[in-house]
Design a protein around this motif. Sequence first.
Motif, PDB file in Angstrom:
ATOM      1  N   ASP A  32       0.791  -1.232   0.000  1.00 33.81           N
ATOM      2  CA  ASP A  32       0.000   0.000   0.000  1.00 33.81           C
ATOM      3  C   ASP A  32       0.823   1.283   0.000  1.00 33.81           C
ATOM      4  O   ASP A  32       0.284   2.367   0.155  1.00 33.81           O
ATOM      5  N   VAL A  33       2.154   1.168  -0.220  1.00 31.02           N
ATOM      6  CA  VAL A  33       2.961   2.371  -0.344  1.00 31.02           C
ATOM      7  C   VAL A  33       2.476   3.224  -1.524  1.00 31.02           C
ATOM      8  O   VAL A  33       2.607   4.442  -1.520  1.00 31.02           O
ATOM      9  N   GLY A  87      -5.704  -3.449  -8.387  1.00 35.37           N
ATOM     10  CA  GLY A  87      -4.538  -4.003  -9.047  1.00 35.37           C
ATOM     11  C   GLY A  87      -3.218  -3.768  -8.328  1.00 35.37           C
ATOM     12  O   GLY A  87      -3.176  -3.315  -7.190  1.00 35.37           O
ATOM     13  N   VAL A  88      -2.128  -4.077  -9.019  1.00 39.03           N
ATOM     14  CA  VAL A  88      -0.780  -3.962  -8.464  1.00 39.03           C
ATOM     15  C   VAL A  88       0.092  -3.127  -9.405  1.00 39.03           C
ATOM     16  O   VAL A  88       0.266  -3.492 -10.573  1.00 39.03           O
ATOM     17  N   THR A 110       9.833   5.355  -4.269  1.00 40.36           N
ATOM     18  CA  THR A 110       9.739   3.928  -4.556  1.00 40.36           C
ATOM     19  C   THR A 110      10.594   3.156  -3.556  1.00 40.36           C
ATOM     20  O   THR A 110      11.813   3.354  -3.512  1.00 40.36           O
ATOM     21  N   PRO A 111       9.991   2.285  -2.749  1.00 39.16           N
ATOM     22  CA  PRO A 111      10.783   1.497  -1.780  1.00 39.16           C
ATOM     23  C   PRO A 111      11.733   0.530  -2.488  1.00 39.16           C
ATOM     24  O   PRO A 111      11.514   0.175  -3.648  1.00 39.16           O
ATOM     25  N   GLY A 153       8.634  -8.297  -0.782  1.00 41.56           N
ATOM     26  CA  GLY A 153       9.471  -7.259  -1.355  1.00 41.56           C
ATOM     27  C   GLY A 153       9.487  -7.302  -2.875  1.00 41.56           C
ATOM     28  O   GLY A 153       8.537  -7.790  -3.507  1.00 41.56           O
ATOM     29  N   PRO A 154      10.582  -6.836  -3.522  1.00 44.45           N
ATOM     30  CA  PRO A 154      10.632  -6.772  -4.994  1.00 44.45           C
ATOM     31  C   PRO A 154      10.708  -8.164  -5.614  1.00 44.45           C
ATOM     32  O   PRO A 154      11.445  -9.028  -5.145  1.00 44.45           O
TER      33      PRO A 154
END
Length: 331
Positions: free
Chosen positions: A147-148, A156-157, A228-229, A261-262
């Motif tokens: 949710d960042v 969506g994502v 952007t994390p 995470g990524p």
Amino acid sequence: MYNTIKALRANGVIGINERNVKYVNALNPRKFLVRVDDKFLTKQIVAPAGIATPELYGVIKDARDMKRLPEFINHPDGFVIKPAQGSQGKGIIVVEGPLKGGWRLSSGRRIDLDTMKFQINNMLSGMYSLGGQPDKALIEYRVKFDDVFGKISYRGVPDIRVIVVKGIPVFGMLRLPTAESDGKANLHKGGVGCGVDLATGKTMRAMQHDQFIDIHPDTAHPLEDVQTPYWDDILLMAAKCYEVTELGYIGVDVVLDRDKGPMLLELNARPGISIQIANRRGLGFVLDKAMKLGDEKRTPEERVALAKTLSDTAPVKPAMIEPEAPQEQSS
């Protein structure tokens, strides 16, 4: 027209033909294209490099595999079904969870098993694949929304696109779902593209349908200056894809999972040029620098550090960026 073309060139803006001839064809050996065109193969080749991808639940190649579909989709947290060789997000089914007599899609609509099988058969027939060749369907983990980006995304994502030249990340873009795009982070369907500063990972400018915007069309939240994390991790992941694919010009698409995470979503050997509009900067100058520097042997970490020094070209005037040509064939 001549003055417009001259101004675009002066600002480093490249077109489809230049992208194809100077970068895609020159830097991507045809024998290696299958490594990115087939998402199943991509998963296999990036794993040894420690690059995370969504977990694969199953692969459907024929009617025999279709019998195992109930087993493959038995995940209460949802799943994704996608054509292995699809492009532009076509044919992808994103399921959030079960409903009575069926499942709930990310768009909020309902889908039943027969409809799901019908769409999978379309995938197998090659309806969504590059060149219309017979394909296979992948069932994999559904990324959980971090949710960042909640204030600038509709369902969506979101995902992050990084263009990499000879292992050096050169341009970044955050792609955001909208109501129009049916909750998918796809620019061709009406998603939003935000330019990302390569040095900091912060969003700078944004576009939708090749037109500049300042706020998200559904949430009305400002799109600029959003951090952007995991930005350094994302750049490193993108840089590592050079070694595993042996392709010199690729688009690396990464998603952020709230728990994992990524993760690498997919690779693209023909990344579109709309990223120039999102960043309001031409690719040409940065690509020229990266082409020269990329011939020297460096580690992925060294190439990431180098990438952050390449983003010093000033944005061009909005009028100097043309909308992307309609014949664009990449995702």
